[in-house]
Scaffold this motif. Sequence first.
Motif, PDB file in Angstrom:
ATOM      1  N   ALA A  98       0.831  -1.211   0.000  1.00  0.00           N
ATOM      2  CA  ALA A  98       0.000   0.000   0.000  1.00  0.00           C
ATOM      3  C   ALA A  98       0.864   1.259   0.000  1.00  0.00           C
ATOM      4  CB  ALA A  98      -0.931  -0.005   1.209  1.00  0.00           C
ATOM      5  N   GLY A  99       1.970   1.230   0.746  1.00  0.00           N
ATOM      6  CA  GLY A  99       2.868   2.373   0.783  1.00  0.00           C
ATOM      7  C   GLY A  99       3.489   2.648  -0.578  1.00  0.00           C
ATOM      8  N   MET A 100       3.911   1.579  -1.278  1.00  0.00           N
ATOM      9  CA  MET A 100       4.495   1.753  -2.608  1.00  0.00           C
ATOM     10  C   MET A 100       3.452   2.247  -3.602  1.00  0.00           C
ATOM     11  SD  MET A 100       7.003  -1.569  -2.876  1.00  0.00           S
ATOM     12  CE  MET A 100       7.781  -0.994  -4.364  1.00  0.00           C
ATOM     13  N   THR A 101       2.226   1.721  -3.502  1.00  0.00           N
ATOM     14  CA  THR A 101       1.160   2.156  -4.400  1.00  0.00           C
ATOM     15  C   THR A 101       0.830   3.629  -4.190  1.00  0.00           C
ATOM     16  OG1 THR A 101       0.235  -0.088  -4.343  1.00  0.00           O
ATOM     17  CG2 THR A 101      -1.192   1.671  -5.173  1.00  0.00           C
ATOM     18  N   LEU A 102       0.758   4.039  -2.917  1.00  0.00           N
ATOM     19  CA  LEU A 102       0.491   5.444  -2.619  1.00  0.00           C
ATOM     20  C   LEU A 102       1.611   6.338  -3.131  1.00  0.00           C
ATOM     21  CD1 LEU A 102      -1.170   7.641  -1.224  1.00  0.00           C
ATOM     22  CD2 LEU A 102       0.021   7.091   0.913  1.00  0.00           C
ATOM     23  N   LEU A 103       2.854   5.900  -2.958  1.00  0.00           N
ATOM     24  CA  LEU A 103       3.994   6.680  -3.432  1.00  0.00           C
ATOM     25  C   LEU A 103       3.960   6.819  -4.954  1.00  0.00           C
ATOM     26  CD1 LEU A 103       6.636   8.099  -2.619  1.00  0.00           C
ATOM     27  CD2 LEU A 103       7.787   5.885  -2.820  1.00  0.00           C
ATOM     28  N   LEU A 104       3.619   5.742  -5.652  1.00  0.00           N
ATOM     29  CA  LEU A 104       3.507   5.797  -7.108  1.00  0.00           C
ATOM     30  C   LEU A 104       2.388   6.742  -7.527  1.00  0.00           C
ATOM     31  CD1 LEU A 104       4.267   4.813  -9.933  1.00  0.00           C
ATOM     32  CD2 LEU A 104       2.792   2.826  -9.561  1.00  0.00           C
ATOM     33  N   ALA A 105       1.257   6.702  -6.810  1.00  0.00           N
ATOM     34  CA  ALA A 105       0.138   7.581  -7.137  1.00  0.00           C
ATOM     35  C   ALA A 105       0.517   9.049  -6.958  1.00  0.00           C
ATOM     36  CB  ALA A 105      -1.065   7.228  -6.270  1.00  0.00           C
ATOM     37  N   VAL A 106       1.256   9.362  -5.901  1.00  0.00           N
ATOM     38  CA  VAL A 106       1.682  10.743  -5.666  1.00  0.00           C
ATOM     39  C   VAL A 106       2.610  11.215  -6.784  1.00  0.00           C
ATOM     40  CG1 VAL A 106       3.017  12.247  -4.126  1.00  0.00           C
ATOM     41  CG2 VAL A 106       1.349  10.638  -3.172  1.00  0.00           C
ATOM     42  N   CYS A 107       3.570  10.354  -7.153  1.00  0.00           N
ATOM     43  CA  CYS A 107       4.474  10.720  -8.256  1.00  0.00           C
ATOM     44  C   CYS A 107       3.696  10.916  -9.552  1.00  0.00           C
ATOM     45  CB  CYS A 107       5.546   9.642  -8.434  1.00  0.00           C
ATOM     46  SG  CYS A 107       6.719   9.501  -7.060  1.00  0.00           S
ATOM     47  N   GLY A 108       2.719  10.043  -9.809  1.00  0.00           N
ATOM     48  CA  GLY A 108       1.901  10.190 -11.009  1.00  0.00           C
ATOM     49  C   GLY A 108       1.087  11.463 -10.996  1.00  0.00           C
ATOM     50  N   TRP A 109       0.590  11.836  -9.832  1.00  0.00           N
ATOM     51  CA  TRP A 109      -0.187  13.079  -9.733  1.00  0.00           C
ATOM     52  C   TRP A 109       0.687  14.300 -10.015  1.00  0.00           C
ATOM     53  CZ3 TRP A 109       0.253  17.248  -6.359  1.00  0.00           C
ATOM     54  CH2 TRP A 109      -0.790  18.171  -6.401  1.00  0.00           C
ATOM     55  N   ILE A 110       1.938  14.276  -9.548  1.00  0.00           N
ATOM     56  CA  ILE A 110       2.856  15.386  -9.817  1.00  0.00           C
ATOM     57  C   ILE A 110       3.104  15.512 -11.314  1.00  0.00           C
ATOM     58  CG2 ILE A 110       5.215  16.230  -9.458  1.00  0.00           C
ATOM     59  CD1 ILE A 110       5.158  14.920  -6.708  1.00  0.00           C
ATOM     60  N   VAL A 111       3.211  14.357 -11.990  1.00  0.00           N
ATOM     61  CA  VAL A 111       3.513  14.372 -13.422  1.00  0.00           C
ATOM     62  C   VAL A 111       2.298  14.805 -14.241  1.00  0.00           C
ATOM     63  CG1 VAL A 111       4.126  12.924 -15.397  1.00  0.00           C
ATOM     64  CG2 VAL A 111       5.318  12.657 -13.218  1.00  0.00           C
ATOM     65  N   GLY A 112       1.116  14.245 -13.953  1.00  0.00           N
ATOM     66  CA  GLY A 112      -0.033  14.514 -14.836  1.00  0.00           C
ATOM     67  C   GLY A 112      -1.368  14.579 -14.165  1.00  0.00           C
ATOM     68  N   GLY A 113      -1.420  14.908 -12.885  1.00  0.00           N
ATOM     69  CA  GLY A 113      -2.706  15.022 -12.213  1.00  0.00           C
ATOM     70  C   GLY A 113      -3.428  13.688 -12.127  1.00  0.00           C
ATOM     71  N   THR A 114      -4.759  13.748 -12.249  1.00  0.00           N
ATOM     72  CA  THR A 114      -5.566  12.528 -12.143  1.00  0.00           C
ATOM     73  C   THR A 114      -5.214  11.523 -13.232  1.00  0.00           C
ATOM     74  OG1 THR A 114      -7.376  13.840 -11.206  1.00  0.00           O
ATOM     75  CG2 THR A 114      -7.923  11.641 -12.009  1.00  0.00           C
ATOM     76  N   GLU A 115      -5.030  12.001 -14.453  1.00  0.00           N
ATOM     77  CA  GLU A 115      -4.654  11.119 -15.555  1.00  0.00           C
ATOM     78  C   GLU A 115      -3.287  10.488 -15.308  1.00  0.00           C
ATOM     79  OE1 GLU A 115      -4.966   8.983 -19.029  1.00  0.00           O
ATOM     80  OE2 GLU A 115      -6.488  10.116 -17.903  1.00  0.00           O
ATOM     81  N   GLY A 116      -2.365  11.268 -14.708  1.00  0.00           N
ATOM     82  CA  GLY A 116      -1.049  10.732 -14.384  1.00  0.00           C
ATOM     83  C   GLY A 116      -1.116   9.628 -13.347  1.00  0.00           C
ATOM     84  N   VAL A 117      -2.014   9.795 -12.370  1.00  0.00           N
ATOM     85  CA  VAL A 117      -2.205   8.741 -11.360  1.00  0.00           C
ATOM     86  C   VAL A 117      -2.697   7.473 -12.027  1.00  0.00           C
ATOM     87  CG1 VAL A 117      -3.544   8.059  -9.346  1.00  0.00           C
ATOM     88  CG2 VAL A 117      -2.619  10.373  -9.490  1.00  0.00           C
ATOM     89  N   HIS A 118      -3.678   7.611 -12.917  1.00  0.00           N
ATOM     90  CA  HIS A 118      -4.243   6.434 -13.594  1.00  0.00           C
ATOM     91  C   HIS A 118      -3.177   5.714 -14.416  1.00  0.00           C
ATOM     92  CE1 HIS A 118      -7.124   3.889 -15.672  1.00  0.00           C
ATOM     93  NE2 HIS A 118      -6.607   4.299 -16.828  1.00  0.00           N
ATOM     94  N   ARG A 119      -2.405   6.473 -15.187  1.00  0.00           N
ATOM     95  CA  ARG A 119      -1.384   5.852 -16.025  1.00  0.00           C
ATOM     96  C   ARG A 119      -0.294   5.184 -15.195  1.00  0.00           C
ATOM     97  NH1 ARG A 119      -0.331  10.395 -20.781  1.00  0.00           N
ATOM     98  NH2 ARG A 119      -2.384  10.202 -21.785  1.00  0.00           N
ATOM     99  N   ALA A 120       0.094   5.839 -14.108  1.00  0.00           N
ATOM    100  CA  ALA A 120       1.154   5.273 -13.266  1.00  0.00           C
ATOM    101  C   ALA A 120       0.708   3.965 -12.630  1.00  0.00           C
ATOM    102  CB  ALA A 120       1.565   6.277 -12.191  1.00  0.00           C
ATOM    103  N   LEU A 121      -0.515   3.932 -12.092  1.00  0.00           N
ATOM    104  CA  LEU A 121      -1.002   2.728 -11.427  1.00  0.00           C
ATOM    105  C   LEU A 121      -1.276   1.615 -12.425  1.00  0.00           C
ATOM    106  CD1 LEU A 121      -3.417   4.227  -8.732  1.00  0.00           C
ATOM    107  CD2 LEU A 121      -1.056   3.458  -8.456  1.00  0.00           C
ATOM    108  N   THR A 122      -1.726   1.960 -13.623  1.00  0.00           N
ATOM    109  CA  THR A 122      -1.995   0.937 -14.641  1.00  0.00           C
ATOM    110  C   THR A 122      -0.715   0.225 -15.063  1.00  0.00           C
ATOM    111  OG1 THR A 122      -3.869   2.219 -15.483  1.00  0.00           O
ATOM    112  CG2 THR A 122      -2.958   0.526 -16.932  1.00  0.00           C
ATOM    113  N   GLY A 123       0.366   0.986 -15.157  1.00  0.00           N
ATOM    114  CA  GLY A 123       1.630   0.383 -15.565  1.00  0.00           C
ATOM    115  C   GLY A 123       2.452  -0.163 -14.425  1.00  0.00           C
TER     116      GLY A 123
END
Length: 351
Positions: A98-123
């Motif tokens: 869960a910690g790694m997933t949350l960290l990935l989501a935060v990094c994705g949000w910095i890169v592209g907002g909500t869409e960045g979170v989706h792309r980061a978690l999908t990959g």
Amino acid sequence: MFNVGAAAWRGDRTGQCVVRDAASSPGISFALIHAVPRAEMLQLVRSGATVVLDLHLPTDQPGIFLSCRIDLCFQDLSRLRRSFHQAANHRSSALAIAGMTLLLAVCGWIVGGTEGVHRALTGGAPRQDGSAIAHETIFRWFGARLLRPAEAPGLFSILVDVCRRARLSRLPDIYCLPAPSQMNAYALGGPEGAAIILTEGLLRGMTRDEIAGILAHEVAHIRNNDIWTMSWAAALHRSIEWTSLAGLALLRAQHGCMAVSPSLAALLRAAPSIAQLLCLALSRTRELDADATALELTGDWQALIAALRKLERHHAGFLVPSAAARDDGTMRLLRSHPATSERVGALLCLA
């Protein structure tokens, strides 16, 4: 919750009425008794192979107490202790993922907002493949040779017994790595298609019982699907690395010559290291859980501990005293496996 009322119990004038709830637990019995000394309100007594817990609870009638007796054998206590240990390990694993997933989501949000979170978690999650690993692949990766039951009947007899206890639907393949000076064992794949690689040095240097403990440990990894769990963690780690690099590049491009946001930049720089520490913590947790499962599969804690200590002596070149083997907090965080002293201590507690 109990609403203890003596009027609800039927008995003779002495109040000696025993009720045994066989449906919920044959080891629990109740009785109405007269007053007991305060020192005897709670008693824990060992009787042979059984631990007896006596509780005396006050009722709504003066001088009348409800006596509750709970009988637990040492096997029940050991099973309960292992259940708590397993639940704690699973909780620690879930927190690391869960910690790694949350960290990935935060990094994705910095890169592209909500869409960045989706792309980061999908990959960030690998595809699970339960197919058996090809023999040619094992040989190409490790140079290991597939063993047949006719070549090592004793080894396969141990494997069959351990896998039966683990309720695996398919026996893992066993490979021998021609490395007489090394003592190692590896598990690959999941419950539907797995392989165990044993070095020649381990097969020569371990006793039958110690080999059974090693096999049980690797079978535990297979049954618990730890290879898939660690593959998922590795995929999350890679995604965090790429996403954090993309985020840093984006911050520099957006700000140009202006100063980059210090807090966001610091988070992105630290994200891969934090993810690596979470991966290591997850690996240590899965190793401890595999030890506990191996103990459950074999019931031989002496052989498991002997195998662990023999592996430590082999890899360290000498016997490390238990006091010196304890790592401080910083060194422990950098280990993929718990220290042998920690693993031995956990096995002794579970035994």
